[in-house]
Each structure stands twice: as C-alpha cells, then as structure tokens.
Design a protein around this motif. Sequence first.
Motif, PDB file in Angstrom:
ATOM      1  N   GLY B 103       0.818  -1.215   0.000  1.00 42.09           N
ATOM      2  CA  GLY B 103       0.000   0.000   0.000  1.00 42.09           C
ATOM      3  C   GLY B 103       0.846   1.256   0.000  1.00 42.09           C
ATOM      4  O   GLY B 103       0.447   2.279  -0.565  1.00 42.09           O
ATOM      5  N   MET B 104       2.029   1.178   0.623  1.00 42.64           N
ATOM      6  CA  MET B 104       2.925   2.332   0.619  1.00 42.64           C
ATOM      7  C   MET B 104       3.834   2.330  -0.607  1.00 42.64           C
ATOM      8  O   MET B 104       4.698   3.195  -0.743  1.00 42.64           O
ATOM      9  CB  MET B 104       3.753   2.383   1.914  1.00 42.64           C
ATOM     10  CG  MET B 104       2.908   2.804   3.107  1.00 42.64           C
ATOM     11  SD  MET B 104       3.797   2.721   4.676  1.00 42.64           S
ATOM     12  CE  MET B 104       4.920   4.100   4.516  1.00 42.64           C
ATOM     13  N   ARG B 105       3.599   1.334  -1.486  1.00 43.54           N
ATOM     14  CA  ARG B 105       4.272   1.263  -2.788  1.00 43.54           C
ATOM     15  C   ARG B 105       5.790   1.235  -2.633  1.00 43.54           C
ATOM     16  O   ARG B 105       6.523   1.973  -3.310  1.00 43.54           O
ATOM     17  CB  ARG B 105       3.832   2.430  -3.667  1.00 43.54           C
ATOM     18  CG  ARG B 105       2.317   2.571  -3.779  1.00 43.54           C
ATOM     19  CD  ARG B 105       1.710   1.473  -4.622  1.00 43.54           C
ATOM     20  NE  ARG B 105       2.252   1.510  -5.957  1.00 43.54           N
ATOM     21  CZ  ARG B 105       1.810   2.348  -6.908  1.00 43.54           C
ATOM     22  NH1 ARG B 105       0.817   3.150  -6.662  1.00 43.54           N
ATOM     23  NH2 ARG B 105       2.341   2.315  -8.108  1.00 43.54           N
ATOM     24  N   LEU B 106       6.250   0.338  -1.756  1.00 40.72           N
ATOM     25  CA  LEU B 106       7.675   0.240  -1.469  1.00 40.72           C
ATOM     26  C   LEU B 106       8.268  -0.969  -2.196  1.00 40.72           C
ATOM     27  O   LEU B 106       7.831  -2.100  -1.974  1.00 40.72           O
ATOM     28  CB  LEU B 106       7.891   0.128   0.041  1.00 40.72           C
ATOM     29  CG  LEU B 106       7.318   1.315   0.828  1.00 40.72           C
ATOM     30  CD1 LEU B 106       7.358   1.055   2.321  1.00 40.72           C
ATOM     31  CD2 LEU B 106       8.049   2.599   0.489  1.00 40.72           C
ATOM     32  N   LEU B 166       6.444   0.220  -8.787  1.00 40.78           N
ATOM     33  CA  LEU B 166       6.677   0.560  -7.378  1.00 40.78           C
ATOM     34  C   LEU B 166       5.832  -0.314  -6.449  1.00 40.78           C
ATOM     35  O   LEU B 166       4.994   0.174  -5.683  1.00 40.78           O
ATOM     36  CB  LEU B 166       6.427   2.053  -7.133  1.00 40.78           C
ATOM     37  CG  LEU B 166       7.470   2.975  -7.777  1.00 40.78           C
ATOM     38  CD1 LEU B 166       7.039   4.432  -7.675  1.00 40.78           C
ATOM     39  CD2 LEU B 166       8.845   2.791  -7.147  1.00 40.78           C
ATOM     40  N   GLN B 204      10.034   9.424  -5.722  1.00 40.15           N
ATOM     41  CA  GLN B 204       9.084  10.087  -4.831  1.00 40.15           C
ATOM     42  C   GLN B 204       9.890  10.596  -3.642  1.00 40.15           C
ATOM     43  O   GLN B 204      10.923  10.030  -3.310  1.00 40.15           O
ATOM     44  CB  GLN B 204       8.045   9.079  -4.318  1.00 40.15           C
ATOM     45  CG  GLN B 204       7.107   8.570  -5.380  1.00 40.15           C
ATOM     46  CD  GLN B 204       5.937   9.507  -5.573  1.00 40.15           C
ATOM     47  OE1 GLN B 204       5.347   9.967  -4.610  1.00 40.15           O
ATOM     48  NE2 GLN B 204       5.622   9.808  -6.817  1.00 40.15           N
ATOM     49  N   ASP B 223     -12.777   9.618   2.103  1.00 38.54           N
ATOM     50  CA  ASP B 223     -12.664  10.582   1.010  1.00 38.54           C
ATOM     51  C   ASP B 223     -11.389  10.416   0.189  1.00 38.54           C
ATOM     52  O   ASP B 223     -11.207  11.106  -0.811  1.00 38.54           O
ATOM     53  CB  ASP B 223     -12.755  12.021   1.548  1.00 38.54           C
ATOM     54  CG  ASP B 223     -11.559  12.397   2.413  1.00 38.54           C
ATOM     55  OD1 ASP B 223     -10.820  11.477   2.824  1.00 38.54           O
ATOM     56  OD2 ASP B 223     -11.363  13.588   2.676  1.00 38.54           O
ATOM     57  N   GLU B 227      -8.849   5.968  -3.726  1.00 36.37           N
ATOM     58  CA  GLU B 227      -7.987   6.469  -4.807  1.00 36.37           C
ATOM     59  C   GLU B 227      -6.598   5.817  -4.727  1.00 36.37           C
ATOM     60  O   GLU B 227      -6.022   5.436  -5.734  1.00 36.37           O
ATOM     61  CB  GLU B 227      -7.855   7.998  -4.749  1.00 36.37           C
ATOM     62  CG  GLU B 227      -9.020   8.748  -5.367  1.00 36.37           C
ATOM     63  CD  GLU B 227     -10.286   8.689  -4.533  1.00 36.37           C
ATOM     64  OE1 GLU B 227     -10.180   8.520  -3.303  1.00 36.37           O
ATOM     65  OE2 GLU B 227     -11.392   8.804  -5.113  1.00 36.37           O
ATOM     66  N   ALA B 228      -6.072   5.682  -3.496  1.00 38.89           N
ATOM     67  CA  ALA B 228      -4.762   5.038  -3.316  1.00 38.89           C
ATOM     68  C   ALA B 228      -4.821   3.581  -3.761  1.00 38.89           C
ATOM     69  O   ALA B 228      -3.906   3.071  -4.420  1.00 38.89           O
ATOM     70  CB  ALA B 228      -4.328   5.136  -1.861  1.00 38.89           C
ATOM     71  N   ARG B 230      -6.935   2.301  -5.906  1.00 38.82           N
ATOM     72  CA  ARG B 230      -7.113   2.266  -7.368  1.00 38.82           C
ATOM     73  C   ARG B 230      -5.765   2.395  -8.071  1.00 38.82           C
ATOM     74  O   ARG B 230      -5.498   1.726  -9.068  1.00 38.82           O
ATOM     75  CB  ARG B 230      -8.066   3.397  -7.798  1.00 38.82           C
ATOM     76  CG  ARG B 230      -8.292   3.495  -9.283  1.00 38.82           C
ATOM     77  CD  ARG B 230      -9.017   2.263  -9.834  1.00 38.82           C
ATOM     78  NE  ARG B 230      -9.142   2.296 -11.284  1.00 38.82           N
ATOM     79  CZ  ARG B 230      -8.195   1.891 -12.125  1.00 38.82           C
ATOM     80  NH1 ARG B 230      -7.054   1.399 -11.662  1.00 38.82           N
ATOM     81  NH2 ARG B 230      -8.378   1.942 -13.432  1.00 38.82           N
ATOM     82  N   GLN B 231      -4.905   3.258  -7.515  1.00 37.78           N
ATOM     83  CA  GLN B 231      -3.552   3.418  -8.065  1.00 37.78           C
ATOM     84  C   GLN B 231      -2.768   2.111  -7.952  1.00 37.78           C
ATOM     85  O   GLN B 231      -2.034   1.723  -8.861  1.00 37.78           O
ATOM     86  CB  GLN B 231      -2.807   4.507  -7.294  1.00 37.78           C
ATOM     87  CG  GLN B 231      -3.343   5.900  -7.489  1.00 37.78           C
ATOM     88  CD  GLN B 231      -2.736   6.887  -6.507  1.00 37.78           C
ATOM     89  OE1 GLN B 231      -2.274   6.505  -5.427  1.00 37.78           O
ATOM     90  NE2 GLN B 231      -2.732   8.153  -6.858  1.00 37.78           N
ATOM     91  N   GLU B 234      -3.831  -0.287 -10.543  1.00 33.86           N
ATOM     92  CA  GLU B 234      -3.277   0.097 -11.850  1.00 33.86           C
ATOM     93  C   GLU B 234      -1.808  -0.319 -11.963  1.00 33.86           C
ATOM     94  O   GLU B 234      -1.370  -0.794 -13.006  1.00 33.86           O
ATOM     95  CB  GLU B 234      -3.403   1.615 -12.042  1.00 33.86           C
ATOM     96  CG  GLU B 234      -3.079   2.104 -13.443  1.00 33.86           C
ATOM     97  CD  GLU B 234      -4.133   1.707 -14.468  1.00 33.86           C
ATOM     98  OE1 GLU B 234      -5.204   1.196 -14.073  1.00 33.86           O
ATOM     99  OE2 GLU B 234      -3.858   1.884 -15.670  1.00 33.86           O
TER     100      GLU B 234
END
Lengths: 99, 400
Positions: B103-106, B166, B204, B223, B227-228, B230-231, B234
């Motif tokens: 989730g933190m794209r590490l 990532l 980043q 809110d 979105e995170a 969904r990224q 992708e």
Amino acid sequence: MKKGWKETPIRGIILEAGSAHGYSTGGWRKLQPTLDRAKCIDCMFCWVYCPDSAVIVENGKMVGFDLEHCKGCGICAMECPDKVKAITMVLEEEEKEAK
Amino acid sequence: MAVETKHKCNVGLTGNSAVAYAMKQINPDVVAAYPITPSTTVMEEFSSYVADGAVDTELVTVESEHSAMSACIGAAAAGARVMTATSSQGLALMWEMLYIAAGMRLPIVMACVNRALSAPLNIHCDHSDSMGARDSGWIQLYSETVQEAYDNIIQAVRIAEHEDVLLPVMVCLDGFITSHSIENLCLIDNDKVKGFVGEYKPNQPSLLDVEHPATYGAVALPDSYIEARRQQSEAMKLAKDVITDVGKAFEKVSGRSYGLMEKYRMDDAEVAMVILSSAAGTSKVAVDEMRKRGAKAGLIKPRVFRPFPYLEIGEALKNIKAVAVLDRADSYSSFGGPLFTEIRSGLYEFDKRPKIIGRVFGLGGRDYGVHDALAVFEELLRIKDTGKVDKLFDYITVRE
C-alpha cells in the motif's frame, strides 16, 4: 473538487504540511467547551493539553476555541486548575439554543 | 559458506546459496530478516557476506518476521533498496506488514522459500504460505529451478523499482526441493548485475529527503482511501508489461529468456497441465513420456501469479481439449486451489474453452513423482475422449 486517482500522489503520502487543518473535526462534537473569561488566569494548561490545537491564544491571552477542530473531548475543562474552573462543557444543542 | 568462484557457468549451488549470492551482487542498502526454515541459509550466507565486508548492506537482525518486514518498510520509505527472505509461519507473521509494504508502494524484494503452514506442523514444501499472501498486493514470481530463483531475484529488483510499478516483489522457490538442492547454474558477472539493476533513485520524496518533506502512512479516510487502492490496482496491471520488458532486457545480459509463463510442447497439444515451480520439471518428464506413447500432451508453467496473466494463459489453453491445473495449496473453498479457480475464471473470457479439472498435490512436501503426473494425463485423455469430467476438484498424492 478533490483530485482523481490519477492526479493523487501515490503511496498515500501527503506533500503539504499541516493539511489536517483543512479537515473539519468539529462535527464530531457532542459537548462544547465554553469559557468564562472573568475566571481565566491564562495559565495555558488548556492550550498545552488540547490534542487538536483548538485553543486559540492571542498575545498571551486565552481567547476561545477553534470550533472547526474541537472534538469536544473535555480535556481542557479537566485540566483547567481546580481553583479556576473557567471552562465548562455544555451540550452542543443547549449552547446553540442559548445563542 | 560464502561463495567465491572464478567460473561463472556450471557452478553448483543450492537455491538458497544462489539467492544469497544474487543478493550479494545486488548489494542492497538494507536487509532486515528473522531466519526461518527453509529460508534460513539465505540469511546465514548473506550475513557472511556482510561480516566479510563483501557488501555495504546494513543488516538489521530483528526479533520477529513482523519486525523484519516493519524494518524493511521503514528503510524502504527512507529511500533504501531493501531485501529480505522468509518462509511459511514467518510470512504469516508478516501478514499485516505485507499489505502496508504494498500500500505504501515500497519496492522491497523478498525471497519466499515456500513451506507449508501449520497445523499440523510441517517444514516441507507447499505453496500455502505465498498463496495466502496473493491478495496482499505483492508481485509474485515462481521459480522452477535454482537458476530461475537466481535470475528472478535479479529481475525482481528492476521490476519492483520501475516507476510504473513501485510494488514489492516476492520471488518464490520450493522449500528444500529447490532451496537445499545443489543444481548447476550460470552466474552473471558482478558488473553486469550491477549494471542491470542500476542505482536506485526513488522518484518520490523519501522520509530522509529533507528538501521535500512528506507525511508517510497518514490516515486516509473514506474521502481518499479508494484512490490510493485504485492506483495500486493500476500499478499491478502495468506490472505485466514491465515484467515482460525486464525479462527481455535480462535475456541480453544472461542469454536466458523470461516471460509470463513457460509453454512446454504446447504447439499441437490436446491435453495440458498447468503447474508452478519445481513440480513443473517433474511434469515435463511426464509430458515427454506421454508424447512417446503417442498422446499430444503439453504443459504450462506460469512464472507470474501476481499480476495474474489470465488472458495470456487463456489464449494458450483455449484450443486444448482437456486441462488439469495442479495446485500445491488448497484455498479451502471446496472448489479448488487458487491457480485452478483463477485459470478457470480467466477461461470464461473465451467462447471456446477446454474441459478443466483442479487437483491439489504435494502438500507438506509429499512427493510428487512422474507417475503422479502420468496418472493426471491419463485422466485428461479419458476426459478428452468422453467429454465428461467425473471430479472437478480432488486431491492426488494422498493415501485414500
């Protein structure tokens, strides 16, 4: 209009400092703090202990509360010294009716 | 024992030694690990490289796998190139941190030396550990041989760190069968590995980038959370082409080609087996035997399970008459193992599709031999001739 997923920075990171200020937490409140300015000695205990930085201080004087962010936890009223007790928690509706 | 060799081809190494050697060549900034059977010797050998000064890595010895992955996440968020290794219960203990790494794209790279999960307690190979982590957001590559494990580790670094991806990458190899067996392999020169993985430059802001301060791991309320995610979805979708491209680039360096899957004698096949990792090698022998007997048998060995290349696998299987998907893990749905259900689902996209069965095999290191594979092919031939599937899902290599 908030950004879509393609424009949002990845990793859930926040690039802007202090962005929590833009998020209103005042709506969570059930009890509202009220200040009796005549009793207040400006000791700043409430300012120190407030977890939401919702105590407003101007020129060394405690002047009131940021109700956009105050969650009504009551820590300020608890920490206000026993001999002073300048802060009282009142039901939000009653406070609204009083005004 | 740390490996030093002048001859780069036909070197005999165990799977774990080869993984440790790849890690030495990659020279990551940080490795945090808590060794567990059968991945233990990866860290044992890598720690020798650290002690000998052969790498510049900061080795963090922690008190659990949960802490190991936590330390990896912290280091990766600080902008370091990070690697680790684990197995079985160790991976299970990492569970919540696996999702956070993704989730933190590490772009963390981890060797997962596949081992069964308790209970009953067992240290031998099956894929229950990594299959359980299939929804954690990690890319998963499965290795048939020591060579593939070594090659996948090196490619994983470039896949993970690609700007379109990532995501963390798990390189799976079979516990004991691959991790502790010595096989001949070709090593790549240090300079070539160094050139291939390149220098890691996070694109980043990292935690230590004081010029570009950023908050990591903040709460994302309704809110902004989706979105995170969904990224992330992708990134996993884009990873498929990145894995293919990195495989092509790797071929230029090594002479060995890698794609999403390996197809073995599939061109004119009528019956086919789909199977991961070392058991694919055993099954190829059975394919050859079936061909000798005049049956048109073939095999597909997916290399990439996450992202799941459902269209490519479906394309390869749509004209087959009967297919068996063999899982070295059950997902206890009473419907079949994870590979079976996903392949069956992928085939729904095709108007013409084969009869298909799912078989769980080899749990807890139970031997899977050529005769087991031959029996599966014999069943597929019966299905091909009759058009009837008796048992959609069953176990093999089990005492009845």
